[in-house]
Design a protein around this motif. Structure first.
Motif, PDB file in Angstrom:
ATOM      1  N   GLY A 130       3.351  -4.820  13.711  1.00 34.91           N
ATOM      2  CA  GLY A 130       4.101  -6.019  13.363  1.00 34.91           C
ATOM      3  C   GLY A 130       4.399  -6.108  11.876  1.00 34.91           C
ATOM      4  N   ALA A 131       3.654  -5.367  11.061  1.00 37.07           N
ATOM      5  CA  ALA A 131       3.840  -5.425   9.610  1.00 37.07           C
ATOM      6  C   ALA A 131       4.803  -4.340   9.134  1.00 37.07           C
ATOM      7  CB  ALA A 131       2.500  -5.269   8.889  1.00 37.07           C
ATOM      8  N   THR A 132       5.457  -4.627   8.031  1.00 34.30           N
ATOM      9  CA  THR A 132       6.252  -3.620   7.345  1.00 34.30           C
ATOM     10  C   THR A 132       5.647  -3.401   5.969  1.00 34.30           C
ATOM     11  OG1 THR A 132       8.244  -4.332   8.498  1.00 34.30           O
ATOM     12  CG2 THR A 132       8.549  -3.031   6.488  1.00 34.30           C
ATOM     13  N   VAL A 133       5.338  -2.140   5.678  1.00 30.98           N
ATOM     14  CA  VAL A 133       4.786  -1.782   4.368  1.00 30.98           C
ATOM     15  C   VAL A 133       5.916  -1.228   3.518  1.00 30.98           C
ATOM     16  CG1 VAL A 133       3.032  -0.434   3.168  1.00 30.98           C
ATOM     17  CG2 VAL A 133       2.669  -1.128   5.539  1.00 30.98           C
ATOM     18  N   TYR A 134       6.037  -1.722   2.301  1.00 26.88           N
ATOM     19  CA  TYR A 134       7.030  -1.193   1.362  1.00 26.88           C
ATOM     20  C   TYR A 134       6.319  -0.313   0.335  1.00 26.88           C
ATOM     21  CZ  TYR A 134       9.751  -5.000   3.383  1.00 26.88           C
ATOM     22  OH  TYR A 134      10.383  -5.852   4.256  1.00 26.88           O
ATOM     23  N   LEU A 135       6.735   0.938   0.268  1.00 20.47           N
ATOM     24  CA  LEU A 135       6.071   1.886  -0.628  1.00 20.47           C
ATOM     25  C   LEU A 135       7.036   2.361  -1.710  1.00 20.47           C
ATOM     26  CD1 LEU A 135       4.374   3.970   2.203  1.00 20.47           C
ATOM     27  CD2 LEU A 135       3.169   2.510   0.565  1.00 20.47           C
ATOM     28  N   PRO A 136       6.550   2.530  -2.935  1.00 20.98           N
ATOM     29  CA  PRO A 136       7.391   3.078  -3.999  1.00 20.98           C
ATOM     30  C   PRO A 136       7.792   4.511  -3.666  1.00 20.98           C
ATOM     31  CG  PRO A 136       5.252   2.344  -4.869  1.00 20.98           C
ATOM     32  CD  PRO A 136       5.159   2.296  -3.392  1.00 20.98           C
ATOM     33  N   ILE A 137       8.985   4.894  -4.024  1.00 16.33           N
ATOM     34  CA  ILE A 137       9.392   6.305  -3.881  1.00 16.33           C
ATOM     35  C   ILE A 137       9.471   6.907  -5.270  1.00 16.33           C
ATOM     36  CG2 ILE A 137      11.244   7.853  -3.155  1.00 16.33           C
ATOM     37  CD1 ILE A 137      11.834   5.867  -0.898  1.00 16.33           C
ATOM     38  N   ARG A 138       8.714   7.947  -5.486  1.00 17.90           N
ATOM     39  CA  ARG A 138       8.665   8.568  -6.816  1.00 17.90           C
ATOM     40  C   ARG A 138       9.178  10.005  -6.784  1.00 17.90           C
ATOM     41  NH1 ARG A 138       3.655   5.127  -7.246  1.00 17.90           N
ATOM     42  NH2 ARG A 138       4.493   3.323  -8.332  1.00 17.90           N
ATOM     43  N   LYS A 139       9.221  10.578  -5.579  1.00 20.52           N
ATOM     44  CA  LYS A 139       9.711  11.959  -5.435  1.00 20.52           C
ATOM     45  C   LYS A 139      10.879  11.962  -4.457  1.00 20.52           C
ATOM     46  CE  LYS A 139       8.478  16.485  -3.642  1.00 20.52           C
ATOM     47  NZ  LYS A 139       9.198  17.233  -4.703  1.00 20.52           N
ATOM     48  N   GLU A 140      11.854  12.776  -4.724  1.00 21.96           N
ATOM     49  CA  GLU A 140      12.985  12.896  -3.809  1.00 21.96           C
ATOM     50  C   GLU A 140      12.473  13.230  -2.408  1.00 21.96           C
ATOM     51  OE1 GLU A 140      17.059  15.450  -3.982  1.00 21.96           O
ATOM     52  OE2 GLU A 140      16.144  14.810  -5.885  1.00 21.96           O
ATOM     53  N   GLY A 141      12.922  12.473  -1.438  1.00 21.51           N
ATOM     54  CA  GLY A 141      12.474  12.705  -0.067  1.00 21.51           C
ATOM     55  C   GLY A 141      11.282  11.856   0.330  1.00 21.51           C
ATOM     56  N   ALA A 142      10.762  11.118  -0.619  1.00 24.27           N
ATOM     57  CA  ALA A 142       9.660  10.158  -0.415  1.00 24.27           C
ATOM     58  C   ALA A 142       8.314  10.820  -0.097  1.00 24.27           C
ATOM     59  CB  ALA A 142       9.985   9.118   0.657  1.00 24.27           C
ATOM     60  N   TYR A 143       8.302  11.789   0.850  1.00 23.92           N
ATOM     61  CA  TYR A 143       7.044  12.453   1.217  1.00 23.92           C
ATOM     62  C   TYR A 143       6.005  11.436   1.679  1.00 23.92           C
ATOM     63  CZ  TYR A 143       8.357  17.137  -0.378  1.00 23.92           C
ATOM     64  OH  TYR A 143       8.941  18.365  -0.500  1.00 23.92           O
ATOM     65  N   LEU A 144       6.180  10.950   2.869  1.00 24.19           N
ATOM     66  CA  LEU A 144       5.255   9.963   3.446  1.00 24.19           C
ATOM     67  C   LEU A 144       4.063  10.641   4.111  1.00 24.19           C
ATOM     68  CD1 LEU A 144       4.659   6.974   4.345  1.00 24.19           C
ATOM     69  CD2 LEU A 144       5.878   7.548   6.459  1.00 24.19           C
ATOM     70  N   TYR A 145       2.874  10.135   3.829  1.00 23.25           N
ATOM     71  CA  TYR A 145       1.633  10.570   4.469  1.00 23.25           C
ATOM     72  C   TYR A 145       1.002   9.357   5.149  1.00 23.25           C
ATOM     73  CZ  TYR A 145       1.630  14.605   1.192  1.00 23.25           C
ATOM     74  OH  TYR A 145       1.927  15.733   0.468  1.00 23.25           O
ATOM     75  N   LEU A 185       3.890  -3.170  -1.258  1.00 21.82           N
ATOM     76  CA  LEU A 185       3.978  -4.545  -0.797  1.00 21.82           C
ATOM     77  C   LEU A 185       3.953  -4.523   0.724  1.00 21.82           C
ATOM     78  CD1 LEU A 185       6.921  -5.697  -3.127  1.00 21.82           C
ATOM     79  CD2 LEU A 185       4.462  -5.936  -3.552  1.00 21.82           C
ATOM     80  N   LEU A 186       3.822  -5.693   1.324  1.00 22.26           N
ATOM     81  CA  LEU A 186       3.680  -5.762   2.776  1.00 22.26           C
ATOM     82  C   LEU A 186       4.222  -7.095   3.263  1.00 22.26           C
ATOM     83  CD1 LEU A 186       0.443  -4.781   4.623  1.00 22.26           C
ATOM     84  CD2 LEU A 186       1.469  -7.006   5.084  1.00 22.26           C
ATOM     85  N   GLU A 187       4.754  -7.088   4.462  1.00 22.00           N
ATOM     86  CA  GLU A 187       5.343  -8.294   5.015  1.00 22.00           C
ATOM     87  C   GLU A 187       5.083  -8.315   6.511  1.00 22.00           C
ATOM     88  OE1 GLU A 187       9.794 -10.372   5.027  1.00 22.00           O
ATOM     89  OE2 GLU A 187       9.481  -8.399   4.126  1.00 22.00           O
ATOM     90  N   ASN A 188       4.785  -9.507   7.058  1.00 24.34           N
ATOM     91  CA  ASN A 188       4.797  -9.672   8.515  1.00 24.34           C
ATOM     92  C   ASN A 188       5.428 -11.023   8.837  1.00 24.34           C
ATOM     93  OD1 ASN A 188       2.799 -11.610   8.168  1.00 24.34           O
ATOM     94  ND2 ASN A 188       1.138 -10.167   8.602  1.00 24.34           N
TER      95      ASN A 188
END
Lengths: 312, 312, 312, 312
Positions: free
Chosen positions: A179-194, A234-237
């Motif tokens: 139900g939550a959305t997490v907003y993550l900073p992107i610092r590298k091209e392509g984001a590279y999500l783990y 950041l995070l939002e629900n």
């Protein structure tokens, strides 16, 4: 589009013990795509019974394995990644949940900074289903799953998966839930999500250092917000917006989280800085993520019903 | 029996700026009695408008005036005082609520430990009734009153009313609200109860250092628990039991609160120590009281529905 | 054998902004070799006058450039690297020394964790020679050079060059000076030594965050101690042995450093653990390295003349 | 004029376990007078052999007995008290020095904030003379005496003798030694000076929590500086000026001490604020007093030879 990041696929690349830019992406996706991820528990499933000592199967730096990195096309430094958590479902044979005492780890434990002997290693295995976690014959506790570790790659650093920071990482924040959305900073091209390290339940602070660790099938929808530069996750629900801070000591994590929250209120909701400061003083909420990792994490939130700016 | 500790009576003795054994009791009561207390706000009501600078009316050490001490007959060191909060009602002319920025005070404020200039002093006055707190024309926030400062006298120390500790004091814990019972250690014969500093609302951490401060009529019922020796204040309401810790840094307050909670679970609810440690790791909750006072306060709680010991 | 790691050679590879295993070694050496290193200052020499604002030339993550990595043949995980500092000599045109105020950085500065405006950026340039540092017309302060950042690569992490830790890094410990030998843990084959960030002088804590930064020619002799597994960097000179700890809050860095010191006294000097604990309580010395970086560094030392074990 | 504050005289009034305004003065003196004080050790001399468990003879709040209060005529709030330490001489039968492990006390000890069992209680007795402290058959450590606890009464608070603060108190700062002058804030008419808790030697941080505690004859000369309002204790000797800070966490004690030092440099030595900030960054020294008490103490100092203001 839907992608399956199965254990099999991830194993070909290897689960990752760092969050950084140096790993080869396991998958490339488009913004708007959904990824169904098979996560391992933080011990890679090796603590199979109460007779296994964690120290014999888990050794630094090979702790807390992550799925990824997932490359998001079009993601550039200065954008934000929006990860919507759709569902988290237990996986694997029961009892699939594990908590334990690890040597010199946890908030009420003698640490390597004392001259004390460590606590005995102790393991508790629990059955985890969508209906709850069977704690003992008389008590079942609610199933309240969340993603313990989630983050994007720094530009040139490669951070261990135990340490939360401004890239996200091991925040152990129970609000990173379906139900939550997490907003993550992107610092590298392509984001590279783990992501990885899901918990079936966890109290504030993750006191002994080990929540209900378990393997999952976790479904996330991944979007891109172009041109939104974030310093911290950041995070939002449906109920609130929350900002995070991960640092020591814990009061600085609280300060940082509130400062990030006020910044968000000013930038996106039209608040005057002082009005926001006064208002969160009266109605802000603090969630303590962990008080056991190399950095401590706090989330500061405000209910959406109070996002009504009115001047200082 | 009911007692009225009016502003008039307290003024004869003087409101107290310390919590200690050296003040003459304003009243003697029996265990089981009820006291209706007229509290002042933390500025003694002197910040009457937005044009009053707090620094001109409030000066150390004459801050945060307390009612009391109330002497409880039969109270001896080694007993616990049970203070049941029955109601907290606003008092005095409107707008009776005050929040403000004080020089070098608050969590996001330059402190006297930096070379920065302080923020401008700024005052906000709000109308407070049982129906809510009028924040601005578009927003009313809920009335959620609690007692900010409550404590019993140390045996030989006389603590300032700004510092929370193992005597209670300025914990700023929103759970000290109507319906809750606070258990306080008794260290001096007669207990010597002090209370004051009620807040009409407060976010976790009391970020800017000043909640909605206001004068109240506060009704408490006071009981004695013979032979229950407490190290730190505890608290109970219909939903949970909570232990407190007040110290710096904040992670130590969290540790201390959880340690006190586990001790309570072991002593009164029959838990094995390790079972309790594991269980609060999964279902414990942390409330951050304040992160602005000389000590920081955390409350660690567990829902009463989980107080089901089951072995390690 | 002597090696020259000139600015020209390092520039071919690029100065490094991380300490990790992913950079290609700039040089391979044998244990026992000497390396003469041309270091840059932490701003890469770009703050050339008082009119340059640091924020315009130095941006995260491109701060604090390091020479290296130097690969040491035969170095294996579980060994220790012994780096003997022979000399540190100023380099380049005068005034070659720089200190300054950076936005939101330093121990007495408003931080990004407050709502304050940052201090004005301010730069001071000073002439640095072996005879001293010309502070003003009336005052010359002694030339007391040391290596601010020195460390070996973690096995899989790549740490920013601002953060000290158990790999060494940005410890800002004035005892890493000519005459001292630093012992560093080896976690990756070849050790991968990095160093840079020399300071011509620095007070305890590096208060404003910027010591006398300057470019140098630094000569180190590098040896290998096979089979000595270190958890944290240690240090030795003619007068004392010192252990380090880098963590927040500072009291934990002090505890960690003392704990590492006692471990060293027990392992190498034959002390009983309790005897060592009692003895350092009476004669131990603490050097505060920095209180401004992401981790704080403390060194705990004992004079060699007291290394006389005598039982508990 | 010379006064003798003997054990006999002090015993009539009782040694004090608080520093506050509520005790009757044991003696009235004039500014400029000398007082020869017979101090007890922090255990009141009750740990007479290695077979005495400290927990059986020392119980909270009856720890760390102080001589005083000494009333200084003419002392008014807003003045400073200058206490010059002339000499500290051992007293009583040998071995008169004591160090020990106390339950849940000390920097490397499990605390009451963990679930650990305490260390075994352990006592070490040592012979203390002006020639040194006999540590074992092979090692004598230097006699470096100082006053561990010294302070003036707050106006209305009565502080326990374990906690250092802006009144002085249990700072455990080894620089409060013969030859030094301590400047203390005066907050109550008559100053009300307390002192005690002398140490024959102590390492930085007083690691295990118990230095070489011993009874002494301590001679101090007491002067008054009219109209010098201090926020925190300061100190001066032939070599340097030092400011103190006592708070948690330790980095805040360091910040506070440096901030007080810079304030002193600006107010009394004509420095520009930024010039002072830059200069102590390069040549400031930090002494860690204790890291074991309810507040931690740091002293920040600058050599008198650098007190040469030169503009920013």
């Amino acid at each position: 589009m839907k992608h399956h990041l199965t254990e099999k696929i991830q194993t070909v690349f290897g689960y990752s013990y760092t969050i950084g830019p140096y790993n080869k992406p396991v998958m490339e996706i488009q913004p708007g795509d959904t990824v169904i991820v098979e996560t391992l528990d933080c011990f890679e499933g090796k603590v199979t019974s109460v007779d296994v000592k964690p120290s014999t199967v888990a050794t630094i730096p090979f702790l807390n394995p992550q799925n990824g990195p997932i490359l998001v096309k079009g993601a550039e430094p200065g954008d934000a990644l929006a990860v919507h958590v759709e569902s988290i479902v237990p996986r694997g044979p029961q009892p699939c949940g594990t908590t334990c005492l690890q040597r010199y780890f946890g908030a009420l434990t003698p640490t390597a900074r004392t001259l004390s002997e460590p606590f005995p290693e102790m393991v508790k295995k629990v059955e985890v289903t969508g209906d709850g976690i069977v704690w003992n014959k008389k008590l079942t506790i609610p199933y309240q799953p969340f993603i313990g570790t989630i983050g994007t790659a720094p530009l040139i650093y490669s951070v261990d998966t135990l340490t939360p920071g401004n890239h996200g990482g091991n925040m152990d924040l129970p609000d990173v839930a379906p139900g939550a959305t997490v907003y993550l900073p992107i610092r590298k091209e392509g984001a590279y999500l783990y992501l990885g390290d899901c918990h079936a339940a966890q109290g504030d602070g993750e006191l002994c250092g080990v929540a209900i660790e378990y393997p999952t099938t976790t479904t996330v929808k991944i979007d891109l917000v172009k041109g939104w530069t974030l310093d911290w996750p950041l995070l939002e629900n449906d109920e609130f917006i929350m900002a995070t801070g991960s640092v020591r000591p814990l009061e600085d994590a609280v300060r940082l989280a509130y400062d990030n929250l006020i910044g968000w209120m000013v930038d996106k909701y039209g608040f005057d800085k002082w009005d926001a400061y006064f208002l969160v003083t009266q109605v802000g909420r603090v969630r303590v993520g962990n008080v056991v990792d190399p950095n401590f994490t706090a989330g500061a939130s405000i209910s959406k019903k109070y996002l009504v700016p009115g001047g200082a």
